[in-house]
Design an enzyme around this catalytic site. Structure first.
Site, short mmCIF file in Angstrom:
data_model
loop_
_atom_site.label_atom_id
_atom_site.label_comp_id
_atom_site.label_asym_id
_atom_site.label_seq_id
_atom_site.Cartn_x
_atom_site.Cartn_y
_atom_site.Cartn_z
N GLU A 1 40.61 42.47 42.85
CA GLU A 1 40.05 43.81 42.64
C GLU A 1 40.84 44.86 43.41
O GLU A 1 41.12 45.94 42.88
CB GLU A 1 38.58 43.84 43.06
CG GLU A 1 37.64 43.12 42.12
CD GLU A 1 37.72 43.62 40.69
OE1 GLU A 1 37.64 44.85 40.48
OE2 GLU A 1 37.89 42.79 39.79
N HIS B 1 44.56 44.54 35.65
CA HIS B 1 44.18 43.12 35.64
C HIS B 1 44.99 42.37 34.59
O HIS B 1 45.44 41.23 34.82
CB HIS B 1 42.69 42.98 35.32
CG HIS B 1 41.79 43.15 36.49
ND1 HIS B 1 41.99 42.49 37.68
CD2 HIS B 1 40.66 43.89 36.65
CE1 HIS B 1 41.01 42.82 38.53
NE2 HIS B 1 40.21 43.66 37.93
N HIS C 1 42.40 50.45 35.64
CA HIS C 1 42.05 49.30 36.47
C HIS C 1 42.04 48.02 35.63
O HIS C 1 42.60 46.99 36.04
CB HIS C 1 40.68 49.54 37.11
CG HIS C 1 40.11 48.36 37.83
ND1 HIS C 1 40.18 48.21 39.20
CD2 HIS C 1 39.46 47.25 37.38
CE1 HIS C 1 39.61 47.09 39.56
NE2 HIS C 1 39.15 46.49 38.48
N GLU C 2 41.43 48.08 34.47
CA GLU C 2 41.36 46.89 33.61
C GLU C 2 42.73 46.50 33.08
O GLU C 2 43.06 45.31 32.98
CB GLU C 2 40.37 47.13 32.46
CG GLU C 2 38.95 47.41 32.90
CD GLU C 2 38.39 46.38 33.85
OE1 GLU C 2 38.82 45.21 33.80
OE2 GLU C 2 37.51 46.73 34.66
#
Length: 287
Positions: free
Chosen positions: A207, A135, A131-132
């Site tokens: 997100e 980003h 997930h990071e």
């Protein structure tokens, strides 16, 4: 669609900054000052967002020897994402959370807390790291930093405008070129609120995109869904302290707020995120 929405929100945020600068300083000079402030905040975000975010949480670089499994996980996922391996940092707190920062994939870092390292099993931690990295791939880290600094500049100018009104700086007679008093008061009170709403709207949009990117990188959306549930439960028991300005960077609300309006939330609800991830699990591989 998410990229278009983010660009539109950033444009509105910049327009708000220029508007409140006009009412604070007045005339063409105020407009140019607003543009200058917008440029300076964006430039500052570009060069220093990673250092500021890491320092704000006391994050320290962690060596491969100290955390070999974490480094191996970051390297494997970075290779899948086709981005340079980011710096790996550890936050000295038992609260469970993580964030990414940096202006682009070549100047990025991933930071995790001691708490999340101890709490999550390997597949769920992998989902969080993915997930990071999503980003970073999408340059959300820069987008969030720019949004935060512009929103902060708007709040600062609104405070100057308020002081000017209190001390009579704008109490003189109004001519045709002066600010409309009603518009001035509306700007004073509504611009900072609108800036916050827009900033948080950008955060929520990004997100969802990062969750989808993580599911694609790991091929295991259910693991991230499970991690999000654990992180929310943990945050209720042990909220993460720190500068609230950086909460949008986190994978989970620092302090989940059941009574929070959706407009003022830094993240989508965990239930929404989990639902979308489980929907992705139903899609054919490669879809």
């Amino acid at each position: 669609m998410n990229q278009f929405k983010t660009l539109a929100l950033l444009s509105v945020l910049s327009a708000l900054l220029i508007s409140i600068s006009y009412y604070t300083i007045g005339g063409t000079g105020g407009v140019f000052f607003g543009i200058l402030i917008a440029a300076m905040t964006n430039l500052g975000s570009w060069f220093y967002s990673d250092k500021i975010a890491l320092a704000a949480h006391g994050a320290q670089p962690v060596s491969r020897e100290a955390a070999p499994e974490l480094h191996a996980m970051v390297e494997k996922l970075a290779e899948k994402a086709d981005i340079p391996v980011p710096g790996v940092y550890l936050l000295p707190t038992q609260s469970a959370n993580a964030f990414a920062t940096g202006r682009d994939p070549e100047h990025a870092a991933v930071a995790v807390t001691q708490g999340i390292m101890q709490m999550l099993p390997a597949d769920e931690l992998e989902g969080v790291i993915a997930h990071e990295l999503s980003h970073i791939m999408n340059r959300d880290t820069l987008t969030q930093a720019v949004a935060a600094t512009i929103a902060g500049a708007i709040a600062f100018l609104a405070q100057i405008l308020q002081y000017s009104m209190w001390f009579g700086g704008m109490g003189g007679s109004r001519d045709d070129n002066g600010p409309n008093p009603i518009a001035l008061i509306a700007t004073l009170f509504l611009a900072p609120m609108a800036a916050t709403v827009i900033q948080l709207g950008i955060s929520r949009t990004r997100e969802f995109a990062a969750d989808a990117g993580a599911a694609q990188l790991t091929g295991n959306p259910r693991a991230l869904a499970s991690a999000l549930k654990r992180l929310e439960a943990s945050a209720r028991q042990m909220p993460m302290t720190g500068n609230p300005a950086y909460e949008p960077l986190m994978i989970m609300h620092a302090v989940p707020k059941q009574m929070f309006s959706g407009l003022f939330s830094t993240h989508p609800s965990t239930d929404q995120r989990v639902e979308r991830l489980l929907e992705l699990e139903k899609e054919p591989v490669g879809a």
